[in-house]
Design an enzyme around this catalytic site. Structure first.
Site, PDB file in Angstrom:
ATOM      1  N   GLY A  51       0.752  -1.315  -0.045  1.00 24.78           N
ATOM      2  CA  GLY A  51       0.070  -0.057   0.004  1.00 24.78           C
ATOM      3  C   GLY A  51       0.857   1.407  -0.150  1.00 24.78           C
ATOM      4  N   ASP A 107       0.650   3.472   4.128  1.00 22.58           N
ATOM      5  CA  ASP A 107      -0.265   4.280   3.501  1.00 22.58           C
ATOM      6  C   ASP A 107      -1.571   4.762   4.307  1.00 22.58           C
ATOM      7  OD1 ASP A 107      -1.400   1.857   3.976  1.00 22.58           O
ATOM      8  OD2 ASP A 107      -1.993   1.040   2.070  1.00 22.58           O
ATOM      9  N   ASP A 110      -5.392   2.855  10.091  1.00 22.22           N
ATOM     10  CA  ASP A 110      -6.960   2.567  10.228  1.00 22.22           C
ATOM     11  C   ASP A 110      -7.108   2.058  11.682  1.00 22.22           C
ATOM     12  OD1 ASP A 110      -9.406   1.970   9.273  1.00 22.22           O
ATOM     13  OD2 ASP A 110      -9.009  -0.233   8.848  1.00 22.22           O
ATOM     14  N   LYS A 138      -7.327   7.511   9.553  1.00 26.24           N
ATOM     15  CA  LYS A 138      -8.709   7.460   9.997  1.00 26.24           C
ATOM     16  C   LYS A 138      -8.896   7.255  11.536  1.00 26.24           C
ATOM     17  CE  LYS A 138     -10.038   4.203   6.374  1.00 26.24           C
ATOM     18  NZ  LYS A 138     -10.556   2.991   6.284  1.00 26.24           N
ATOM     19  N   PHE A 159     -13.931   3.397   3.563  1.00 26.88           N
ATOM     20  CA  PHE A 159     -12.891   2.694   3.006  1.00 26.88           C
ATOM     21  C   PHE A 159     -12.368   3.324   1.542  1.00 26.88           C
ATOM     22  CE2 PHE A 159     -11.031  -0.701   0.263  1.00 26.88           C
ATOM     23  CZ  PHE A 159     -10.283  -1.296   1.278  1.00 26.88           C
ATOM     24  N   VAL A 160     -11.125   3.663   1.364  1.00 27.32           N
ATOM     25  CA  VAL A 160     -10.808   4.418   0.049  1.00 27.32           C
ATOM     26  C   VAL A 160      -9.799   3.703  -0.601  1.00 27.32           C
ATOM     27  CG1 VAL A 160     -10.813   6.630   1.419  1.00 27.32           C
ATOM     28  CG2 VAL A 160      -8.884   5.419   1.815  1.00 27.32           C
ATOM     29  N   ASP A 166      -5.570  -0.340  -2.043  1.00 25.49           N
ATOM     30  CA  ASP A 166      -6.155  -1.178  -3.035  1.00 25.49           C
ATOM     31  C   ASP A 166      -7.537  -1.757  -2.526  1.00 25.49           C
ATOM     32  OD1 ASP A 166      -5.107  -2.666  -0.997  1.00 25.49           O
ATOM     33  OD2 ASP A 166      -5.837  -4.500  -2.273  1.00 25.49           O
ATOM     34  N   ARG A 172      -4.689   0.550  -7.149  1.00 24.85           N
ATOM     35  CA  ARG A 172      -3.604   1.173  -6.699  1.00 24.85           C
ATOM     36  C   ARG A 172      -3.015   2.243  -7.548  1.00 24.85           C
ATOM     37  NH1 ARG A 172      -2.127  -1.987  -2.224  1.00 24.85           N
ATOM     38  NH2 ARG A 172      -2.191  -4.228  -2.243  1.00 24.85           N
TER      39      ARG A 172
HETATM   40  P1  IMP Z   1      -5.002  -1.373  10.247  1.00 22.09           P
HETATM   41  O1  IMP Z   1      -3.905  -2.099  10.902  1.00 22.09           O
HETATM   42  O2  IMP Z   1      -6.440  -1.395  10.536  1.00 22.09           O
HETATM   43  O3  IMP Z   1      -4.386   0.290  10.691  1.00 22.09           O
HETATM   44  O4  IMP Z   1      -4.914  -1.299   8.701  1.00 22.09           O
HETATM   45  C1  IMP Z   1      -3.666  -1.000   7.957  1.00 22.09           C
HETATM   46  C2  IMP Z   1      -3.571  -1.621   6.611  1.00 22.09           C
HETATM   47  O5  IMP Z   1      -5.185  -2.057   6.002  1.00 22.09           O
HETATM   48  C3  IMP Z   1      -3.329  -0.235   5.721  1.00 22.09           C
HETATM   49  O6  IMP Z   1      -1.892  -0.354   5.553  1.00 22.09           O
HETATM   50  C4  IMP Z   1      -3.904  -0.694   4.352  1.00 22.09           C
HETATM   51  O7  IMP Z   1      -3.214  -1.500   3.562  1.00 22.09           O
HETATM   52  C5  IMP Z   1      -5.312  -1.375   4.761  1.00 22.09           C
HETATM   53  N1  IMP Z   1      -6.266  -0.402   4.951  1.00 22.09           N
HETATM   54  C6  IMP Z   1      -7.142   0.108   5.815  1.00 22.09           C
HETATM   55  N2  IMP Z   1      -7.832   0.945   5.524  1.00 22.09           N
HETATM   56  C7  IMP Z   1      -7.861   1.005   4.243  1.00 22.09           C
HETATM   57  C8  IMP Z   1      -8.551   1.515   3.172  1.00 22.09           C
HETATM   58  O8  IMP Z   1      -9.584   2.348   3.376  1.00 22.09           O
HETATM   59  N3  IMP Z   1      -8.442   1.394   1.945  1.00 22.09           N
HETATM   60  C9  IMP Z   1      -7.512   0.362   1.641  1.00 22.09           C
HETATM   61  N4  IMP Z   1      -6.730  -0.273   2.322  1.00 22.09           N
HETATM   62  C10 IMP Z   1      -6.810   0.032   3.891  1.00 22.09           C
HETATM   63 MG    MG Z   2      -4.403  -3.076   1.330  1.00 24.04          MG
END
Ligand code: IMP
Ligand code: MG
Length: 191
Positions: A51, A107, A110, A138, A159-160, A166, A172
């Site tokens: 990402g 990237d 979340d 976010k 979700f973006v 992606d 991407r």
């Molecule tokens: P986290 O562990 O929940 O913070 O998620 C991290 C990973 O989930 C990011 O590095 C992204 O690859 C993926 N991700 C989280 N939210 C999104 C989104 O809105 N769009 C696309 N990928 C996301």
């Molecule tokens: Mg991803």
């Protein structure tokens, strides 16, 4: 029932949240901020695949200090739009980061689970310093008390896709960041 076939291009977006020009401007600003912070230092940039690939490629070219580039892959998502398992670090670093300044580039922040696990993993190598830079944050989704040291944009709980992000490995390559049309996001037919 899917009424629209995905084209995997910008026309599959319902809204553009961050335009190509806004990204370009902000990446330049982040580069300036990082260049002030790391002035005179030698920094190992650790990009989280896949990402952060596009963001990292632009960011390092606006950084005015000595860098080395390495990559880590953390897998937490399958082809879905929410986390299923705790993140797993699936490829090791190639560079020795012990005693080096390290900047992790991702990237999006979340839930925060991925970055938190990566920081804990890298801390084990005793770097001289360890900071993080994310393109998107976010805050509504954070599960852990964790914040990035440098951040491009704060976005709502959507979700973006685009600019490296992606949906099932698609989108991407979009130059902007946007929200997919709902019927395309809900559909499993193009995963
Ligand atoms: P986290 O562990 O929940 O913070 O998620 C991290 C990973 O989930 C990011 O590095 C992204 O690859 C993926 N991700 C989280 N939210 C999104 C989104 O809105 N769009 C696309 N990928 C996301
Ligand atoms: Mg991803």
């Amino acid at each position: 029932m899917l009424t629209q076939k995905p084209s995997y291009t910008e026309s599959d977006l319902e809204t553009v949240l961050v335009s190509k020009e806004e990204i370009r401007q902000r990446v330049l600003e982040l580069g300036k901020q990082l260049s002030e912070h790391y002035e005179g230092k030698d920094v190992t940039i650790v990009s989280i695949l896949s990402g952060a690939l596009v963001f990292t490629a632009d960011l390092i070219r606006s950084c005015d200090f000595a860098t080395r580039l390495d990559c880590l892959r953390a897998e937490s998502y399958g082809n879905a739009t929410s986390a299923q398992n705790p993140p797993r670090i699936t490829n090791p670093l190639k560079t020795d980061i012990t005693g080096h300044h390290v900047l992790v580039v991702d990237d999006i922040l979340d839930s925060g689970n991925t970055l938190k696990a990566i920081i804990a993993h890298l801390q084990g190598f005793s770097p001289a310093s360890l900071k993080s830079c994310v393109l998107l944050d976010k805050p509504a989704r954070h599960e852990k008390s964790f914040s990035a040291d440098f951040c491009g944009f704060t976005i709502p709980d959507k979700f973006v896709v685009g600019y490296g992000l992606d949906f099932a490995e698609r989108y991407r390559n979009l130059a902007c960041i946007g929200v997919l049309k709902k019927e395309l996001q809900d559909s499993a037919s193009h995963v």
